[in-house]
Design an enzyme around this catalytic site. Structure first.
Site, PDB file in Angstrom:
ATOM      1  N   LYS A  45     -25.707  26.820 -14.629  1.00 50.82           N
ATOM      2  CA  LYS A  45     -26.724  25.960 -14.408  1.00 50.82           C
ATOM      3  C   LYS A  45     -26.776  25.198 -12.810  1.00 50.82           C
ATOM      4  O   LYS A  45     -25.798  25.382 -12.201  1.00 50.82           O
ATOM      5  CB  LYS A  45     -26.785  24.635 -15.289  1.00 50.82           C
ATOM      6  CG  LYS A  45     -25.277  23.808 -15.172  1.00 50.82           C
ATOM      7  CD  LYS A  45     -25.346  22.715 -16.359  1.00 50.82           C
ATOM      8  CE  LYS A  45     -24.072  21.748 -16.285  1.00 50.82           C
ATOM      9  NZ  LYS A  45     -23.703  20.880 -17.248  1.00 50.82           N
ATOM     10  N   TYR A  71     -25.820   5.297  14.142  1.00 48.92           N
ATOM     11  CA  TYR A  71     -26.687   4.436  13.557  1.00 48.92           C
ATOM     12  C   TYR A  71     -25.930   3.257  13.040  1.00 48.92           C
ATOM     13  O   TYR A  71     -24.829   3.082  12.281  1.00 48.92           O
ATOM     14  CB  TYR A  71     -27.442   5.030  12.250  1.00 48.92           C
ATOM     15  CG  TYR A  71     -28.691   6.086  12.717  1.00 48.92           C
ATOM     16  CD1 TYR A  71     -29.849   5.370  13.556  1.00 48.92           C
ATOM     17  CD2 TYR A  71     -28.755   7.200  12.436  1.00 48.92           C
ATOM     18  CE1 TYR A  71     -30.824   6.214  14.026  1.00 48.92           C
ATOM     19  CE2 TYR A  71     -29.590   8.085  12.792  1.00 48.92           C
ATOM     20  CZ  TYR A  71     -30.883   7.692  13.426  1.00 48.92           C
ATOM     21  OH  TYR A  71     -31.598   8.452  13.960  1.00 48.92           O
TER      22      TYR A  71
HETATM   23  C1  LIG Z   1     -22.450  21.626 -17.599  1.00 48.13           C
HETATM   24  C2  LIG Z   1     -21.871  21.709 -18.968  1.00 48.13           C
HETATM   25  C3  LIG Z   1     -20.663  22.244 -19.130  1.00 48.13           C
HETATM   26  C4  LIG Z   1     -19.917  22.546 -18.280  1.00 48.13           C
HETATM   27  O1  LIG Z   1     -19.123  21.294 -17.744  1.00 48.13           O
HETATM   28  P1  LIG Z   1     -17.771  21.500 -16.580  1.00 48.13           P
HETATM   29  O2  LIG Z   1     -17.116  20.015 -16.625  1.00 48.13           O
HETATM   30  O3  LIG Z   1     -18.652  21.765 -15.190  1.00 48.13           O
HETATM   31  O4  LIG Z   1     -16.933  22.301 -17.152  1.00 48.13           O
HETATM   32  C5  LIG Z   1     -20.464  22.431 -20.493  1.00 48.13           C
HETATM   33  N1  LIG Z   1     -21.082  22.344 -21.540  1.00 48.13           N
HETATM   34  C6  LIG Z   1     -22.403  21.649 -21.480  1.00 48.13           C
HETATM   35  C7  LIG Z   1     -23.023  21.365 -22.558  1.00 48.13           C
HETATM   36  C8  LIG Z   1     -22.818  21.494 -20.303  1.00 48.13           C
HETATM   37  O5  LIG Z   1     -24.215  20.986 -20.188  1.00 48.13           O
END
Ligand SMILES: *Cc1c(COP(=O)(O)O)cnc(C)c1O
Length: 356
Positions: free
Chosen positions: A35, A253
């Site tokens: 994702k 800044y």
């Molecule tokens: C993003 C996600 C993961 C992966 O999580 P990590 O901590 O990056 O391993 C697993 N399951 C779901 C449902 C997620 O949304």
């Protein structure tokens, strides 16, 4: 010459890290979670590096379709399910697996004509209180789903809130899951990266690793190196100017950093518009010419400043590593009060990405 900043994505590291997961969970299949543009690494690039993956977990619908268009045949799980009835129809057509986590999803499954049945992941809330049906409804929901011609198979799914914190653990959620689903003979998917590595008893049929594929640790008390992971991204830039300060001179800044002695500083072509965290304070580690030094003063939109007083060889054109192979992203994240996830996901579109 273009502005000297780029993200080097180490595709071999991604493949390596996937194998680390598989060694840790030898009896499970793994959805490689890609994702958020593969946590900022580029979806197509990461998917190619993850060709050996048993499946992919993703939640942007268009990107799930893209994985299919690129010819990937593995199971693809939509981690948040579908967002409309028309997506459900398309998901079935493209053989995407879907999480179902709220009553509307059931209604869609009951009332929509699909070209073929879909594999559903019944998301149960065991204490995270984000997505999912109350775990105690599992038996009723399964009975309802099993009647539906649109449902090809059911996998039980849940997500842990504290798998990365040994002091809190997953015991409570795991117990709630086990008692709510006892007697159901169905495949199970519970574990993110942290749970996969820390709790073999939570691995079950499908694990769902994300962050570890990209070489960052989910744990406070174990480094990526200790877990055998390799950095998947190096964010590198160069020094584009230098300044000599006298005691009492300020930088940047807000004039938040004031030199207490003569200093030499390098101005680096990387700022918050490149995805570097603006809230990183003075002292955040940075590599210049492979040597560890520190950020000083405020990060601005296009630049940040580093202390090169003790690096006499550093000059305009010197390579700077913001994080990556030589400087763990988790060290930078900790100094900046955030997590590796946020840093890698935030690398901005204007940063050129190169494989290497
Ligand atoms: C993003 C996600 C993961 C992966 O999580 P990590 O901590 O990056 O391993 C697993 N399951 C779901 C449902 C997620 O949304």
């Amino acid at each position: 010459m273009t502005r000297p900043i780029q993200a080097l994505v180490h595709t071999q590291a991604i493949s390596h890290n996937y194998q680390v997961v598989k060694r840790n969970a030898p009896h499970s299949r793994a959805f490689a979670v890609v994702k958020a543009n593969a946590y900022g690494h580029g979806l197509q690039r990461a998917a190619t590096a993850l060709q050996a993956a048993d499946g992919f977990g993703i939640l942007e619908f268009d990107n799930a379709l893209a994985l299919r268009q690129w010819g990937l045949q593995q199971p693809i799980l939509l981690l948040e399910g579908v967002f409309s009835q028309s997506e459900l129809i398309e998901a079935a057509r493209q053989d995407l697996r879907i999480a179902i986590h709220e009553p509307g999803h059931l209604v869609w499954l009951e009332q929509t004509t699909l070209s073929r049945p879909v594999h559903v992941f019944l998301k149960l809330n065991t204490g995270m209180n984000r997505l999912g049906f109350p775990a105690e409804q599992a038996h009723d929901l399964v009975a309802r789903l099993q009647k539906l011609p649109n449902v090809a198979s059911i996998t039980l799914m849940a997500h842990f809130a504290t798998a990365d914190e040994p002091a809190k653990g997953i015991e409570k959620q795991l117990t709630r899951f086990a008692s709510a689903t006892s007697g159901l003979d169905l495949p199970i998917s519970l574990a993110n990266s942290a749970a996969t590595l820390a709790y073999p008893q939570a691995q079950h049929n499908w694990v769902r690793p994300g962050i570890v594929l990209y070489g960052s640790t989910p744990f406070e008390d174990r480094t990526a190196e200790q877990l055998g992971l390799q950095a998947a991204m190096t964010l590198q830039a160069q020094i584009i100017a230098e300044q000599h300060l006298q005691a009492g001179d300020a930088v940047g800044y807000g004039a938040t950093f004031v030199a207490d002695k003569p200093m030499r500083i390098g101005v680096v072509a990387c700022g918050y518009a490149d995805g570097y965290p603006r809230h990183a304070p003075t002292g955040t580690p940075v590599l210049v010419d492979g040597q560890r030094t520190r950020l000083i003063g405020r990060v601005s939109m296009d630049m940040l400043t580093v202390d090169i007083t003790d690096l006499p060889q550093a000059r305009i054109g010197s390579p700077v590593e913001l994080w990556g192979k030589g400087l763990p992203i988790d060290d930078v994240a900790r100094a900046a009060g955030t997590i590796g996830y946020e840093l890698m996901c935030a690398v901005a579109p204007r940063v050129r990405v190169v494989e290497g």
